[in-house]
Enzyme design. Structure first.
Site, PDB file in Angstrom:
ATOM      1  N   SER A 141       0.791  -0.996  -0.385  1.00  0.00           N
ATOM      2  CA  SER A 141      -0.306  -0.026   0.042  1.00  0.00           C
ATOM      3  C   SER A 141       1.046   0.984  -0.526  1.00  0.00           C
ATOM      4  O   SER A 141       1.928   1.127   0.235  1.00  0.00           O
ATOM      5  CB  SER A 141      -0.552   0.415   1.569  1.00  0.00           C
ATOM      6  OG  SER A 141      -1.424   1.817   1.541  1.00  0.00           O
ATOM      7  N   TYR A 154      -1.619  -0.576  10.261  1.00  0.00           N
ATOM      8  CA  TYR A 154      -2.262  -1.074   9.204  1.00  0.00           C
ATOM      9  C   TYR A 154      -0.876  -0.655   8.322  1.00  0.00           C
ATOM     10  O   TYR A 154      -0.456  -1.929   7.424  1.00  0.00           O
ATOM     11  CB  TYR A 154      -3.534  -0.288   8.715  1.00  0.00           C
ATOM     12  CG  TYR A 154      -3.660  -1.339   7.006  1.00  0.00           C
ATOM     13  CD1 TYR A 154      -3.614  -1.793   6.568  1.00  0.00           C
ATOM     14  CD2 TYR A 154      -3.000  -0.100   5.556  1.00  0.00           C
ATOM     15  CE1 TYR A 154      -4.245  -1.976   5.227  1.00  0.00           C
ATOM     16  CE2 TYR A 154      -3.483  -0.370   4.772  1.00  0.00           C
ATOM     17  CZ  TYR A 154      -3.907  -1.363   4.002  1.00  0.00           C
ATOM     18  OH  TYR A 154      -3.925  -1.473   2.242  1.00  0.00           O
ATOM     19  N   LYS A 158       2.348  -2.552   6.076  1.00  0.00           N
ATOM     20  CA  LYS A 158       2.372  -2.535   4.459  1.00  0.00           C
ATOM     21  C   LYS A 158       4.063  -2.356   4.843  1.00  0.00           C
ATOM     22  O   LYS A 158       4.748  -2.175   3.579  1.00  0.00           O
ATOM     23  CB  LYS A 158       0.765  -1.559   4.493  1.00  0.00           C
ATOM     24  CG  LYS A 158      -0.299  -2.256   4.253  1.00  0.00           C
ATOM     25  CD  LYS A 158       0.163  -3.929   3.271  1.00  0.00           C
ATOM     26  CE  LYS A 158      -1.482  -4.215   3.572  1.00  0.00           C
ATOM     27  NZ  LYS A 158      -2.125  -5.104   2.594  1.00  0.00           N
TER      28      LYS A 158
END
Length: 268
Positions: A141, A154, A158
């Site tokens: 991401s 998150y 990533k």
């Protein structure tokens, strides 16, 4: 550009995790169309079985990517259908919220699914490629390139995926390519389920429009056989995120502007 030997139009098998819907399904559909025998997996067994039937995958397996042994079982199934040519580590979760707001199970799940799941998949793929080699493509991401308040855990997972992709790309034996696709916000159920009033959804939506599953699936599949390790989509947002990482204290002001732009997009 590297090429792989095989029978049929392209020949060989491919694995796509987290493929019952969204980006994973899009990747699998493209691979099926390209003539590969595609094994798809998802934690939702019924959903992945239906998707496999709908798109023509050779198998749809229930899998919890947190379990290391599950990847070995998936690899064995893929090898039943031909030499392994690519493994797409796409399974992931995107629970949003500040670090202190997330439940303990959410923090653990983000790390174990988004990072450990990728590590186990990479290990299984590396152990399963034959002398012709193959490709590992990880779904990372843009959030892994810089600060993303509201998605801190998150984004950390990533960032770790980006890091391990670059390192294993050097460690991997000749003929094996290791890549990651780093998309901006994509119109998937994961993004739709983010809190409408949360900072994360505003920032994810600040790029002007959400990208489509088809765009990211195409970018991921195009990495097969290439020497490129990281691909950001769109490229300009990747440059902006890298710049923010160089001076995170200065980036806080820009985050406010991005968030305001994203909230306007969410309201439309």
């Amino acid at each position: 550009m590297r090429t792989h030997q095989g029978s049929g139009e392209h020949g060989g098998s491919c694995v796509v995790t987290g493929a019952a819907r969204g980006i994973g399904r899009g990747i699998a559909e493209r691979l099926v169309g390209d003539g590969y025998a595609v094994v798809i997996t998802d934690v939702e067994g019924g959903a992945v079985a239906r998707t496999a039937e709908e798109i023509g995958a050779v198998a749809g397996l229930e899998q919890d990517v947190r379990e290391a042994a599950s990847h070995q079982r998936v690899a064995a199934e893929a090898l039943r259908h031909g030499p392994l040519r690519a493994w797409f580590n796409n399974a992931g979760v995107g629970w949003d919220g500040d670090l202190g707001e997330l439940e303990e199970e959410q923090v653990r799940g983000l790390v174990e699914i988004n990072l450990l799941g990728v590590l186990w998949g990479m290990r299984a793929a590396l152990a399963s490629f034959d002398q012709a080699g193959g490709d590992i493509v990880n779904t990372a991401s843009l959030s892994g390139l810089g600060p993303v308040p509201g998605l801190s855990v998150y984004a950390a997972t990533k960032a770790a995926v980006v890091s391990v992709t670059m390192s294993v790309a050097i460690e991997a034996p000749r003929g094996v390519g290791v890549h990651a696709v780093l998309p901006d916000g994509v119109a998937t159920p994961m993004v739709a389920q983010m809190k409408d009033t949360g900072l994360a959804k505003a920032l994810v939506s600040s790029g002007g429009r959400l990208l489509t599953v088809e765009e990211i699936a195409a970018a991921a599949v195009e990495l097969m056989g290439s020497r490129r390790v990281l691909r950001t989509v769109p490229a300009w947002r990747g440059a902006a995120m890298r710049a923010s990482a160089m001076a995170p204290s200065l980036a806080s002001g820009a985050m406010g502007l991005f968030a305001a732009q994203g909230r306007r997009a969410v309201r439309r």
